[in-house]
Design an enzyme around this catalytic site. Structure first.
Site, PDB file in Angstrom:
ATOM      1  N   SER A   1       9.556  19.984  11.941  1.00  0.00           N
ATOM      2  CA  SER A   1      10.616  19.013  12.154  1.00  0.00           C
ATOM      3  C   SER A   1      11.862  19.499  11.436  1.00  0.00           C
ATOM      4  O   SER A   1      11.764  20.089  10.348  1.00  0.00           O
ATOM      5  CB  SER A   1      10.219  17.633  11.615  1.00  0.00           C
ATOM      6  OG  SER A   1      11.329  16.742  11.580  1.00  0.00           O
TER       7      SER A   1
ATOM      8  N   HIS B   1      11.312  24.215  18.538  1.00  0.00           N
ATOM      9  CA  HIS B   1      12.365  24.339  19.543  1.00  0.00           C
ATOM     10  C   HIS B   1      12.274  25.678  20.259  1.00  0.00           C
ATOM     11  O   HIS B   1      12.439  25.762  21.485  1.00  0.00           O
ATOM     12  CB  HIS B   1      13.747  24.225  18.892  1.00  0.00           C
ATOM     13  CG  HIS B   1      14.013  22.913  18.222  1.00  0.00           C
ATOM     14  ND1 HIS B   1      14.043  22.784  16.856  1.00  0.00           N
ATOM     15  CD2 HIS B   1      14.270  21.682  18.725  1.00  0.00           C
ATOM     16  CE1 HIS B   1      14.308  21.522  16.543  1.00  0.00           C
ATOM     17  NE2 HIS B   1      14.444  20.831  17.652  1.00  0.00           N
TER      18      HIS B   1
ATOM     19  N   ALA C   1       5.815  17.574  22.235  1.00  0.00           N
ATOM     20  CA  ALA C   1       4.838  16.487  22.172  1.00  0.00           C
ATOM     21  C   ALA C   1       4.893  15.728  20.853  1.00  0.00           C
ATOM     22  O   ALA C   1       4.378  14.615  20.764  1.00  0.00           O
ATOM     23  CB  ALA C   1       3.438  17.034  22.391  1.00  0.00           C
TER      24      ALA C   1
END
EC number: 6.3.2.1
Length: 288
Positions: free
Chosen positions: A193, A45, A156
């Site tokens: 993640s 992020h 992506a």
């Protein structure tokens, strides 16, 4: 009585206030960059915020855990919510404003309109996660129309998601440029993640099989292998023989249509999805 929460960066909840602040920037001819997130921010992020900072004058980050993209047995309730840490990361990465709407703001009483991209939303992730992409495209439409940035930045790693959002903006004439930034990985190759925090040490070791399967596909393509069925079988075998891994799919698709392909062509993507323990992870890589 607890101390009131103080933010290290300017935050806003209501859409009218968000639009007022953005409009004031537009009057100064500032370009607007937007990074939509569900919080629990990690280096991936942060890289999106930094990319927006490089390309735009004023950077807005949204933090909203969107209930409509979670299935009935998924992790909406347990999804990590770390607002204080997220705001600090936004400020360090160069964001100017963080929008933290509530569920009532995004889905007011009697809300009844949903956005759906056919075909692209019905395969791969969409085949096993009913209404997931309907939730994604609905909330992203609302986010984009609420602030109307010049550019919006996506990672992506969620390859199918960014492809669907591109198609949605094209179909609905939403005047926002969609920018896709590279997947950020840990040193051992695991794609970052927010759900990685669910993994035990042993599960995390098994999760490396996703990136290993992608590397296997890339190496075989680079070595001149043309039998994509054989490559897919090898990817699937690697994943299914890894402890704690339950395979959902491992395939090679056309980079634009996301349709499974059997013969190589210039624009291909290898995609994998699997449960590691109880945590569902996805990953991908482009193949040339």
């Amino acid at each position: 009585m607890s101390e009131p929460f103080t933010s290290p960066i300017k935050t806003v909840q209501e859409i009218p206030e968000l639009r007022t602040l953005i409009q004031s920037q537009r009057k100064q001819d500032a370009s607007i960059g937007f990074v939509p997130t569900m919080g629990a921010l990690h280096a991936g992020h942060v890289s999106l915020i930094e990319a927006a900072r490089e390309e735009c004058d004023f950077v807005v980050v949204s933090i909203f855990v969107n209930p409509t993209q979670f299935g009935p047995n998924e992790d909406f309730d347990s999804y990590p919510r770390l607002l204080a840490q997220d705001l600090e990361k936004c400020q360090t990465a160069g964001a100017d404003l963080v929008w933290v709407p509530t569920t009532d703001i995004m889905y007011p009483p009697h809300f009844s309109t949903y956005v759906e991209v056919k075909t692209l939303s019905e395969i791969l992730e969409g085949a096993t996660r009913t209404n997931h992409f309907q939730g994604v495209t609905t909330i992203v439409t609302k986010l984009l129309l609420s602030c109307l940035p010049d550019k919006a930045f996506f990672g992506a790693k969620d390859y199918q998601q960014q492809a669907i959002i591109r198609q949605m903006c094209l179909d609905l004439n939403i005047p926002v440029e969609i920018k896709t930034c590279p997947t950020v990985r840990d040193a051992d190759g695991l794609a970052l993640s927010s759900r990685n925090t669910y993994l035990s040490e042993t599960e995390r070791e098994s999760a490396l099989s996703l990136s290993h399967a992608l590397n296997l596909a890339k190496e075989k393509i680079q070595a001149g292998e043309t039998n994509l069925s054989h490559i897919k079988t090898e990817m699937q075998r690697l994943l299914t023989t890894t402890p704690l891994v339950k395979l959902d799919y491992a395939t090679i698709v056309d980079a634009q249509t996301l349709e499974e392909i059997e013969t190589p062509h210039p624009k291909m993507v290898a995609l994998v999805a699997a449960f590691v323990g109880t945590t569902r992870l996805i990953d991908n890589c482009t193949l040339n």
